[in-house]
Design a protein around this motif. Structure first.
Motif, mmCIF file in Angstrom:
data_model
loop_
_atom_site.group_PDB
_atom_site.id
_atom_site.type_symbol
_atom_site.label_atom_id
_atom_site.label_comp_id
_atom_site.label_asym_id
_atom_site.label_seq_id
_atom_site.Cartn_x
_atom_site.Cartn_y
_atom_site.Cartn_z
ATOM 1 N N ARG A 1 10.128 -3.533 39.686
ATOM 2 C CA ARG A 1 11.505 -3.686 40.184
ATOM 3 C C ARG A 1 12.167 -4.869 39.476
ATOM 4 N NH1 ARG A 1 11.202 -4.798 46.145
ATOM 5 N NH2 ARG A 1 9.698 -6.311 45.353
ATOM 6 N N LEU A 2 11.801 -5.039 38.210
ATOM 7 C CA LEU A 2 12.212 -6.226 37.456
ATOM 8 C C LEU A 2 13.731 -6.423 37.442
ATOM 9 C CD1 LEU A 2 10.823 -8.450 35.763
ATOM 10 C CD2 LEU A 2 11.286 -7.075 33.744
ATOM 11 N N VAL A 3 14.464 -5.325 37.220
ATOM 12 C CA VAL A 3 15.917 -5.438 37.065
ATOM 13 C C VAL A 3 16.568 -5.948 38.356
ATOM 14 C CG1 VAL A 3 18.034 -4.157 36.549
ATOM 15 C CG2 VAL A 3 15.902 -3.599 35.353
ATOM 16 N N THR A 4 16.092 -5.434 39.490
ATOM 17 C CA THR A 4 16.741 -5.809 40.750
ATOM 18 C C THR A 4 16.113 -7.029 41.417
ATOM 19 O OG1 THR A 4 15.309 -4.154 41.791
ATOM 20 C CG2 THR A 4 17.606 -3.519 41.349
ATOM 21 N N HIS A 5 14.801 -7.220 41.252
ATOM 22 C CA HIS A 5 14.110 -8.273 42.013
ATOM 23 C C HIS A 5 13.443 -9.330 41.134
ATOM 24 C CE1 HIS A 5 14.502 -5.083 44.991
ATOM 25 N NE2 HIS A 5 14.248 -5.974 45.934
ATOM 26 N N GLY A 6 13.426 -9.126 39.813
ATOM 27 C CA GLY A 6 12.675 -10.042 38.948
ATOM 28 C C GLY A 6 11.185 -9.809 39.124
ATOM 29 N N PRO A 7 10.344 -10.576 38.410
ATOM 30 C CA PRO A 7 8.897 -10.416 38.575
ATOM 31 C C PRO A 7 8.439 -10.977 39.926
ATOM 32 C CG PRO A 7 9.402 -12.249 37.106
ATOM 33 C CD PRO A 7 10.717 -11.630 37.475
ATOM 34 N N VAL A 8 7.463 -10.304 40.562
ATOM 35 C CA VAL A 8 6.984 -10.758 41.879
ATOM 36 C C VAL A 8 5.464 -10.942 41.823
ATOM 37 C CG1 VAL A 8 6.789 -10.173 44.333
ATOM 38 C CG2 VAL A 8 8.874 -9.580 43.081
ATOM 39 N N LEU A 9 5.009 -12.086 42.299
ATOM 40 C CA LEU A 9 3.572 -12.386 42.335
ATOM 41 C C LEU A 9 2.984 -11.807 43.620
ATOM 42 C CD1 LEU A 9 1.338 -14.111 40.857
ATOM 43 C CD2 LEU A 9 1.891 -15.925 42.488
ATOM 44 N N LEU A 10 2.296 -10.649 43.513
ATOM 45 C CA LEU A 10 1.759 -10.003 44.722
ATOM 46 C C LEU A 10 0.437 -10.634 45.153
ATOM 47 C CD1 LEU A 10 2.385 -6.186 44.147
ATOM 48 C CD2 LEU A 10 3.786 -7.845 45.384
#
Ligand code: TXA
Ligand code: MG
Length: 340
Positions: A185-194
């Motif tokens: 979801r990079l475009v809407t949320h950026g990178p996410v550290l799960l």
């Protein structure tokens, strides 16, 4: 031409026949199946006792084509692959339409990583001539401590007939599971550290110029992100260095048997295990220590809480989850209100 050991060839053949093979990685041992065989993937879930809607990571050989497994791949994914693969980083990307949704618990994404352990690489290169994917969660029963040795895997699964082989690659170097970054979801949320791990958010930011955010409510589900996970059977409590001695004294007064995991120098009379005082050394030894302490018959495993600094994020995350489910009983033990 170098000879590939018959053990590896046999294990690859077993995977191709739809059976399960446990194998070492640099993080923890994995319980592997052919990622493109939904029945084989279902056998992983059955063996682990894991809910069907929890996705598993697909392991691929060095140089594998991301495009075969994933769709809509952003440039950042290729940058991270170049920087960290083979290695302890899992990327979450949109799943390619030809990949069965069994591996992602029905989600439209796929978790993918290329491990660096030489035995894992040899297996991946032998399996389907290096063009296959091995779906593999950690080789432990659901919610339990991940295995970092072949013996840990045998302890978990005994003689489970679904398991064709346990490949032995010594003790896993990193010792905690891979860092997981969601780029789907990079475009809407950026990178996410799960899931934090050996590869830090800072190291990722240095490559893609964006600091991965912590997960929000809409982030893809990850079972390793459940509050209670990675847990031994014995209750676990974390205690600051400053309060550790007093807690030990109270538990001793109450006649409780304590297994201690610490990293500071403590009086040698304490029963327990001292881990290295570095995040890497502590992570490497942590799961073996939790398993060993779990086998001592202690009433409680007391862990000296590591520093709260960024480099300890992965270790603190695993310890917090190991302790979560037992917080009530631990409170009773420490305050001597629990009776057996
Ligand atoms: O280091 C590791 O990652 C080890 C070794 C064996 O590679 N594997 C591992 O697998 O830890 P497992 O299944 O125990 O944890 C995988 C994590 C889970 O939290 C899972 O939910 C998440 O990855 N995951 C996998 N695919 C995903 C997806 N498509 N979306 C979100 N999370 C995903
Ligand atoms: Mg796991």
């Amino acid at each position: 031409m170098s000879a590939v050991s018959s053990t590896i060839v046999d294990a690859a053949a077993a995977l191709e026949a739809g059976r399960l093979v446990a194998f070492p990685t640099e993080t923890v041992y994995g319980l592997g199946a052919d990622a493109e065989n939904p029945d084989a993937v279902a056998a992983i879930y059955a063996a682990k006792g894991r809910p069907q809607d929890h996705p598993v990571i697909v392991h691929v050989a060095p140089g594998a084509a991301l495009e075969y497994w994933c769709a809509d791949i952003p440039a950042e994914a290729f940058q991270l692959v170049d920087a960290f693969w083979p290695g302890p980083l899992t990327l979450i990307l949109k799943r390619a339409s030809n990949i069965p949704d069994a591996v992602s618990g029905g989600q439209d994404t796929v978790g993918i990583r290329c491990p660096s352990h030489p035995v894992a690489i040899a297996l991946l290169q032998a399996f389907k001539h290096g063009r296959g994917g091995i779906a593999a969660p950690s080789a432990n029963k659901f919610g339990h401590v991940s295995p970092t040795t072949a013996q840990h895997v045998r302890d978990e699964f005994g003689d489970d007939a679904r398991l064709a082989a346990v490949l032995d690659g010594g003790q896993s170097e990193v010792g905690i599971e891979s860092t997981i970054v969601d780029l789907s979801r990079l475009v809407t949320h950026g990178p996410v550290l799960l899931r934090p791990g050996h590869i830090s958010a800072e190291a990722i930011a240095a490559v893609i110029d964006q600091v991965p955010a912590r997960p929000d409510a809409a982030a893809p589900r990850a079972s390793g992100t459940l509050e209670s996970h990675y847990a031994p059977h014995t209750p676990v409590a974390m205690q600051d260095t400053a309060t550790l001695a007093a807690t030990l004294a109270r538990l001793a007064d109450a006649g409780r048997k304590v297994a201690l995991i610490h990293y500071s120098a403590l009086p040698a009379t304490r029963a327990g295990v001292q881990l290295p005082a570095t995040p890497e050394g502590f992570a490497h030894a942590l799961y073996a220590a939790l398993r060993a302490m779990d086998g001592t018959g202690a009433d409680i495993i007391l862990v000296e809480a590591p520093p709260q600094e960024g480099a300890w994020l992965g270790v603190n995350d695993r310890l917090r989850r190991a302790a979560h489910g037992s917080s009530g009983i631990v409170h009773g033990l420490i305050n001597n209100t629990t009776t057996f």
